[in-house]
Design a protein around this motif. Structure first.
Motif, PDB file in Angstrom:
ATOM      1  N   LEU A  40       0.875  -1.155   0.128  1.00 48.50           N
ATOM      2  CA  LEU A  40       0.049  -0.035   0.152  1.00 48.50           C
ATOM      3  C   LEU A  40       0.815   1.118   0.019  1.00 48.50           C
ATOM      4  N   GLY A  41       0.206   2.121  -0.739  1.00 40.90           N
ATOM      5  CA  GLY A  41       1.234   3.371  -0.793  1.00 40.90           C
ATOM      6  C   GLY A  41       1.161   4.404  -2.068  1.00 40.90           C
ATOM      7  N   ALA A  42       1.661   5.307  -2.267  1.00 42.02           N
ATOM      8  CA  ALA A  42       1.806   6.089  -3.163  1.00 42.02           C
ATOM      9  C   ALA A  42       2.169   5.721  -4.483  1.00 42.02           C
ATOM     10  N   ALA A  43       3.331   4.918  -4.544  1.00 41.08           N
ATOM     11  CA  ALA A  43       3.682   4.112  -5.599  1.00 41.08           C
ATOM     12  C   ALA A  43       3.250   2.691  -5.752  1.00 41.08           C
ATOM     13  N   GLU A  44       2.699   2.353  -6.899  1.00 46.77           N
ATOM     14  CA  GLU A  44       2.132   1.075  -6.943  1.00 46.77           C
ATOM     15  C   GLU A  44       3.219   0.018  -7.221  1.00 46.77           C
ATOM     16  N   ILE A  45       3.121  -1.047  -6.206  1.00 49.85           N
ATOM     17  CA  ILE A  45       4.383  -2.189  -6.517  1.00 49.85           C
ATOM     18  C   ILE A  45       3.662  -3.362  -6.443  1.00 49.85           C
ATOM     19  N   PRO A  46       3.903  -3.967  -7.546  1.00 50.06           N
ATOM     20  CA  PRO A  46       3.207  -5.461  -7.763  1.00 50.06           C
ATOM     21  C   PRO A  46       3.854  -6.226  -6.725  1.00 50.06           C
ATOM     22  N   LEU A  47       2.987  -7.412  -6.217  1.00 49.17           N
ATOM     23  CA  LEU A  47       3.523  -8.448  -5.372  1.00 49.17           C
ATOM     24  C   LEU A  47       4.969  -9.193  -5.776  1.00 49.17           C
ATOM     25  N   PRO A  48       4.744  -9.587  -6.812  1.00 46.83           N
ATOM     26  CA  PRO A  48       6.241 -10.239  -7.128  1.00 46.83           C
ATOM     27  C   PRO A  48       7.157  -9.394  -7.112  1.00 46.83           C
ATOM     28  N   GLN A  49       7.176  -7.972  -7.474  1.00 49.34           N
ATOM     29  CA  GLN A  49       8.302  -7.155  -7.047  1.00 49.34           C
ATOM     30  C   GLN A  49       8.677  -7.068  -5.711  1.00 49.34           C
ATOM     31  N   ILE A  50       7.644  -7.239  -4.872  1.00 56.35           N
ATOM     32  CA  ILE A  50       7.836  -7.120  -3.357  1.00 56.35           C
ATOM     33  C   ILE A  50       8.603  -8.177  -2.709  1.00 56.35           C
ATOM     34  N   LEU A  51       8.240  -9.314  -3.505  1.00 56.04           N
ATOM     35  CA  LEU A  51       8.897 -10.730  -3.075  1.00 56.04           C
ATOM     36  C   LEU A  51      10.478 -10.536  -3.708  1.00 56.04           C
ATOM     37  N   THR A  52      10.550 -10.333  -4.688  1.00 59.99           N
ATOM     38  CA  THR A  52      11.917 -10.178  -5.230  1.00 59.99           C
ATOM     39  C   THR A  52      12.806  -9.232  -4.341  1.00 59.99           C
ATOM     40  N   SER A  53      12.129  -8.193  -3.746  1.00 55.67           N
ATOM     41  CA  SER A  53      13.021  -7.238  -3.126  1.00 55.67           C
ATOM     42  C   SER A  53      13.829  -8.079  -1.765  1.00 55.67           C
ATOM     43  N   PHE A  54      13.075  -8.973  -1.491  1.00 56.50           N
ATOM     44  CA  PHE A  54      13.616 -10.040  -0.270  1.00 56.50           C
ATOM     45  C   PHE A  54      14.384 -10.994  -0.889  1.00 56.50           C
ATOM     46  N   THR A  55      14.219 -11.658  -1.973  1.00 55.82           N
ATOM     47  CA  THR A  55      15.100 -12.802  -2.650  1.00 55.82           C
ATOM     48  C   THR A  55      16.076 -11.953  -3.313  1.00 55.82           C
ATOM     49  N   ALA A  56      16.012 -11.237  -4.478  1.00 47.69           N
ATOM     50  CA  ALA A  56      16.959 -10.607  -5.124  1.00 47.69           C
ATOM     51  C   ALA A  56      17.034  -8.862  -5.161  1.00 47.69           C
ATOM     52  N   PHE A  57      17.507  -8.655  -3.870  1.00 46.25           N
ATOM     53  CA  PHE A  57      17.511  -7.079  -3.713  1.00 46.25           C
ATOM     54  C   PHE A  57      18.270  -6.396  -4.912  1.00 46.25           C
ATOM     55  N   ASP A  58      17.837  -5.594  -5.797  1.00 47.33           N
ATOM     56  CA  ASP A  58      18.686  -5.003  -6.847  1.00 47.33           C
ATOM     57  C   ASP A  58      18.819  -3.465  -6.627  1.00 47.33           C
ATOM     58  N   GLY A  59      18.181  -3.024  -5.593  1.00 42.76           N
ATOM     59  CA  GLY A  59      18.918  -1.548  -5.541  1.00 42.76           C
ATOM     60  C   GLY A  59      17.861  -0.667  -6.176  1.00 42.76           C
ATOM     61  N   SER A  60      16.774  -1.076  -6.868  1.00 42.47           N
ATOM     62  CA  SER A  60      15.816  -0.175  -7.513  1.00 42.47           C
ATOM     63  C   SER A  60      15.086   0.637  -6.738  1.00 42.47           C
ATOM     64  N   TYR A  61      14.335   1.685  -7.125  1.00 45.30           N
ATOM     65  CA  TYR A  61      13.640   2.517  -6.478  1.00 45.30           C
ATOM     66  C   TYR A  61      12.464   1.831  -5.599  1.00 45.30           C
ATOM     67  N   ASN A  62      11.938   1.041  -6.530  1.00 40.91           N
ATOM     68  CA  ASN A  62      10.692   0.236  -5.591  1.00 40.91           C
ATOM     69  C   ASN A  62      11.249  -0.754  -4.614  1.00 40.91           C
ATOM     70  N   HIS A  63      12.478  -1.449  -4.786  1.00 36.98           N
ATOM     71  CA  HIS A  63      12.999  -2.366  -3.731  1.00 36.98           C
ATOM     72  C   HIS A  63      13.344  -1.258  -2.688  1.00 36.98           C
ATOM     73  N   LEU A  64      13.747  -0.216  -3.069  1.00 39.71           N
ATOM     74  CA  LEU A  64      14.334   0.506  -1.797  1.00 39.71           C
ATOM     75  C   LEU A  64      13.109   0.901  -0.895  1.00 39.71           C
ATOM     76  N   ILE A  65      11.920   1.369  -1.677  1.00 38.40           N
ATOM     77  CA  ILE A  65      10.752   1.973  -0.918  1.00 38.40           C
ATOM     78  C   ILE A  65      10.241   0.498   0.131  1.00 38.40           C
ATOM     79  N   VAL A  66      10.286  -0.580  -0.583  1.00 39.17           N
ATOM     80  CA  VAL A  66       9.675  -1.672   0.246  1.00 39.17           C
ATOM     81  C   VAL A  66      10.645  -1.904   1.405  1.00 39.17           C
ATOM     82  N   GLN A  67      11.917  -1.970   1.220  1.00 31.71           N
ATOM     83  CA  GLN A  67      12.862  -2.412   2.206  1.00 31.71           C
ATOM     84  C   GLN A  67      13.018  -1.156   3.131  1.00 31.71           C
ATOM     85  N   THR A  68      13.088  -0.205   2.922  1.00 35.14           N
ATOM     86  CA  THR A  68      13.623   1.046   3.723  1.00 35.14           C
ATOM     87  C   THR A  68      12.288   1.812   4.391  1.00 35.14           C
ATOM     88  N   VAL A  69      11.220   1.798   3.602  1.00 31.41           N
ATOM     89  CA  VAL A  69      10.047   2.528   4.320  1.00 31.41           C
ATOM     90  C   VAL A  69       9.045   1.569   4.537  1.00 31.41           C
TER      91      VAL A  69
END
Lengths: 343, 349, 269
Positions: A40-69
């Motif tokens: 949930l939030g201003a930026a739409e982040i699809p579920l698979p991308q959320i999951l990959t931010s755990f498994t394969a963190f790539d430093g992208s903006y979306n991944h950063l939002i999930v992991q740090t905010v």
């Protein structure tokens, strides 16, 4: 000790599912809420991308939002919700007071005053300092409220404790207000926090309070059996051979760690500690070995849902979550007062 | 043996009050006058007591500034303090009498929170609204709160205990809405609202005096003439009913008076806590529990307490000015403690 | 003499009916005691008679007029009620409490007439409280405190006095003190109706006994007529022997209980 006890120990007749199964269901619900909260939030982040931010963190903006905010914020909700609910359950069991809650009994306002005073006196302090201040404030207020309440007619009855808590809250918040009046800067820095909020929390803060809350939670879970006995009344517990003084002291420490730690990170969030134990007891017999873990899961779910609601309701504006919980919890308090307290 | 009381009788009128009442009221009046003069004299521009009295009597002191400083700046705020204290004192006396609960106070049972919410809403949402609207809106807020408390806790004459607990719950709801407003308002409005919430007579002018005055003129006499009925209600519903009191009606009237006074006072000076708790208690020490003597005594005590609190708040940490609400809370909490301890000793007899 | 009576009276709390269509005549100038098991409705009946509880059906009459039709002050001048275990506000003095009894006679011009003063004096002297009139209620003993409440009801100057368990929470000596006072008041011409827990005391002091069971009158009459082993079995579900009070000769109930059963069994064997 207390005369006007309400919640009578329930029989186990309401228990249909085995308790462990219910707990697993609760954890699953919690996970679903967690995923929703993170997505949930201003930026739409699809579920698979959320999951990959755990498994394969790539430093992208979306991944950063999930992991740090978003993730820290959601984890914070879980941590704070479960510790408030557990501290409420401990207080209700120990004092046999159906209205006990760290907010109502003034403990949160004490912690808040300590935080505000620290910021006022020493400027923007580090979080570890503020955490310790909140814990000290919580401990001081808890002792004071119990002391005041038990001095009243009939000892530490729900009414005496509640009235003492309310009066002390009035006093404490007038001091808080005085400080905020004198220093506009403190006010600016802290007013959102004062209303109880989970916004803008990062992992550091989480790690900062985790030890305190962790110790408190472990102590709470370990005390389940003793609290169950205490909830039959102190005299009964003594008669059954319990070291009531030690149980009381350790419980009080656990309450202070849990409630104080929560206030340090999230500001005073009321009524979670009141509502959750009651909801849990609708389904469980009075056995605190199960009530406490259920409260942990239930409190986490409730605060997470409240936080989601606080973010969604007035989009793009965000409400402090403490206001949400008060709006839901205070009517529940009124209901409890009406139905559970003997006159 | 004769009953110790001051009896006034003529053909169709008879009246009795406790012997202690007249001297106590006179003494309090004198103390309050001194406090008012002191309060007016204090400040960045000190004025000698003699000059104050002269100015108040409209005599020339030889210094043209005196009239301005006293009449425009300091006198109105002091008078507001006095009037607000009267209102809180009476309101507290009424609620303690009604609930037979020594810890009841319009602040503790949630009336003040309702008034605050309504007034903060007006300050934050409509910053440009004229000042005399505030007492009205606060009264509406306090009144709605009282109706809620009454309908939840007093239907079929339920207990005073419930009343307080329900008040605590409803206060929390009102408080949540208030902090919601404080979180989202413009910072200047919020700052304004905060000064006001802490209970302060800072910057109050004749405008506030005159917007508050009608409330006192209507409701203080009502409180005084109905104090006889409060005596009956004080003995509990069953006894009062047995004595022939129309309990629900009388109680409704008492609540209305208590709420109106507390609401209008909150609107004028914010929540000055604990005055409604302390004043009736001290009053009982001085003149006993009979409300016919107690209500006027509590009124003057309340007025005196707020004037003194304002004086202290202005002088303790000068030039920083503490709101008098903070001072009363700092005095009120220890007093509360004292009450609890005394209660315990009583009950162990 | 005023006659107090109930006709087809039904009383209820919320939706639970406690008293059903009950009719009762209170004998004037006598002491009537309402007895019965816990929760049988005897206190509810008393509250109904004193208009503290509005009837669901039927009415309570003073002479021939329904007390609901009379102004509540008018009723208060004819009928006094002392609820069970009343609690006085902190610090209230005896004389202030007793003076409250004059409430139904006062209005906002006449608040302390010479008659008010005289009756309050009388009430204090009958209850032997003159010496303590300046003391606050919470400094008195239980028996003295109960006498002060009775004095307040006396200051109401009514012909009929209703009391709900006037002896609860008192030790035996104080119970007798209070009952003796009521006996003396009855001697001076007052009609007294009270709920009593102790059957034997009821028999000693009452002229008229009303046994209540499940919201209905099971038996009513003189103690000799009502206090039978059969009635007590039916009303209290208790086996007992009725013997004579060694002092007054009134009936006295002695329960048998399990121990008594065993004893009589072993004796008969």
């Amino acid at each position: 000790m207390t005369k006007a006890i309400a919640s009578p120990p329930r029989g186990s007749n309401q228990l249909q599912l085995s308790p462990s199964l219910g707990l697993i269901v609760g954890v699953v619900i919690l996970l679903i809420c967690l995923v929703y909260s993170v997505s949930l939030g201003a930026a739409e982040i699809p579920l698979p991308q959320i999951l990959t931010s755990f498994t394969a963190f790539d430093g992208s903006y979306n991944h950063l939002i999930v992991q740090t905010v978003r993730l820290p914020r959601s984890l914070m909700a879980i941590l704070v919700g479960s510790s408030l609910a557990m501290s409420g359950a401990l207080m209700q069991g120990l004092t046999r007071n159906p209205l006990a809650d760290p907010g109502i009994l003034g403990i949160e306002s004490g912690a808040a005053l300590a935080v505000v005073a620290t910021i006022f006196l020493f400027g923007s302090s580090s979080l570890s300092v503020l955490t310790v201040a909140a814990l000290l404030g919580a401990a001081g207020t808890a002792i004071l409220v119990y002391f005041l309440g038990s001095l009243g007619r009939g000892g530490a009855t729900p009414l005496n404790l509640t009235v003492a808590g309310a009066a002390l809250t009035a006093l404490i918040s007038s001091f808080t207000t005085a400080i905020l009046l004198v220093s506009q800067q403190t006010l600016e820095e802290i007013r959102f926090w004062l209303a109880g909020s989970l916004a803008g929390r990062d992992t550091d803060i989480l790690l900062q309070v985790l030890p305190f809350i962790g110790v408190g939670a472990i102590a709470a879970l370990a005390l389940g059996k003793q609290i169950t006995t205490m909830s039959l009344g102190e005299d009964v517990a003594k008669g059954l051979g319990q070291q009531t003084a030690w149980v009381k002291i350790i419980t009080a420490i656990a309450v202070v760690l849990l409630a104080g730690g929560s206030v340090a990170v999230a500001g005073p969030i009321g009524f979670i500690g009141l509502v959750v134990p009651h909801m849990v007891r609708f389904y469980l017999p009075t056995d605190y070995r199960w009530i406490l873990p259920y409260c942990a899961v239930g409190g986490a779910i409730l605060l997470l849902v409240a936080d989601i609601a606080a973010r969604v309701l007035l989009k793009p504006q965000e409400l402090p979550v403490g206001i949400m919980t008060a709006l839901v919890g205070a009517p529940f308090f009124v209901y409890l007062a009406k139905s559970k307290v003997k006159k | 043996m004769k009953l110790d009381g001051l009896v006034v009788r003529s053909q169709s009128i008879s009246f009795q009050i406790d012997r202690r009442v007249p001297p106590v009221l006179l003494g309090l009046g004198a103390v309050i006058l001194v406090a008012i003069v002191l309060n007016v004299g204090r400040g960045e521009y000190p004025i000698a007591p003699f000059d104050i009295v002269k100015t108040l009597l409209n005599l020339d002191t030889g210094n043209p500034d005196h009239a301005f400083v006293i009449n425009t700046l300091r006198l109105p705020r002091t008078i507001v303090a006095f009037m607000v204290g009267i209102a809180f004192g009476i309101s507290g006396g009424i609620f303690q009498g009604l609930t037979s609960n020594p810890l009841a106070d319009p602040g503790i049972i949630g009336i003040n929170e309702g008034a605050s919410l309504a007034a903060v809403a007006v300050i934050v949402l409509f910053p440009s609204v004229p000042i005399y609207i505030l007492p009205l809106s606060a009264f509406v807020g306090a009144f709605l709160m009282a109706v809620l408390i009454y309908s939840l806790a007093w239907n079929k004459g339920s207990s005073p205990i419930l009343l307080i607990l329900i008040g605590v719950g409803l206060s929390a709801i009102a408080g949540a809405f208030t902090s919601f407003l404080l979180t989202f308002g413009q910072i200047e409005d919020v700052s304004n609202a905060l000064v006001w919430l802490a209970g302060s007579v800072y910057g109050r002018t004749w405008e506030q005096v005159f917007s508050f005055l009608p409330w006192l003129i209507i409701f203080v006499p009502l409180a005084l003439t109905n104090s006889r009925h409060l005596n009956a209600l004080n003995l509990g519903d069953d006894i009062a009913r047995g004595l022939g009191s129309r309990v629900e009606w009388q109680r409704g009237l008492q609540v209305l008076v208590g709420v109106a006074l507390a609401g209008a006072a909150v609107a004028t000076a914010g929540t000055i806590g604990f005055v409604g708790l302390i004043a009736p208690h001290l009053g009982r020490q001085l003149v006993g529990t009979n409300h016919q003597g107690l209500i006027p005594t509590a009124a003057l005590l309340g007025g005196g307490i707020v004037v003194l609190a304002d004086l202290l708040g202005r002088t303790l940490f000068a030039p920083i000015e503490l709101p008098c609400g903070v001072v009363t809370a700092a005095v009120g909490a220890p007093y509360f403690l004292y009450l609890l301890i005394r209660n315990r000793q009583k009950s162990s007899l | 003499m005023k006659e107090l009576s109930a006709r087809n009276l039904s009383l209820a709390y919320d939706n639970t009916t406690i008293i059903r269509e009950l009719s009762l005549e209170i004998p004037s100038g006598q002491i009537t005691a309402l007895v019965g098991a816990n929760g049988c409705g005897k206190s509810t009946l008393l509250r109904g008679l004193a208009r503290l509880l509005k009837p669901r059906g039927g009415a309570v009459y003073l002479n021939s007029s329904s007390i609901l039709q009379m102004s509540t002050k008018e009723v208060a001048r004819q009928l006094g009620i002392l609820p069970q275990a009343p609690v006085a506000p902190e610090g209230l003095t005896v004389k202030d409490l007793v003076a409250q009894g004059r409430y139904p006679y006062q209005n906002w011009l006449q608040q302390w007439s010479p008659r008010d003063e005289k009756i309050v004096q009388q009430a204090l002297s009958i209850t032997h409280l003159q010496e303590m009139s300046e003391r606050s209620l919470d400094t008195l003993s239980g028996g003295q405190r109960q006498r002060a409440w009775i004095a307040m009801a006396l200051a109401q100057d009514t012909e009929i006095l209703l009391l709900d368990e006037p002896t609860t929470f008192l030790d035996l000596a104080h119970q007798v003190e209070v009952l003796d006072l009521l006996y003396e008041l009855n001697d001076r011409g007052r009609t007294i109706v009270m709920v009593l827990h102790d059957l034997n005391q009821a028999c000693r002091y009452a002229d008229y006994l009303v046994a209540v069971k499940d919201g209905r009158i099971f038996a009513a009459g003189t103690p000799d007529a009502v206090m039978t082993e059969e009635t007590i079995q039916a009303v209290f579900d208790l086996e007992c022997r009725v013997v004579r009070d060694p002092v007054l000769g009134t009936p006295m109930c002695v329960p048998i209980g399990r121990k008594g059963e065993n004893k009589s069994f072993s004796r008969s064997v």
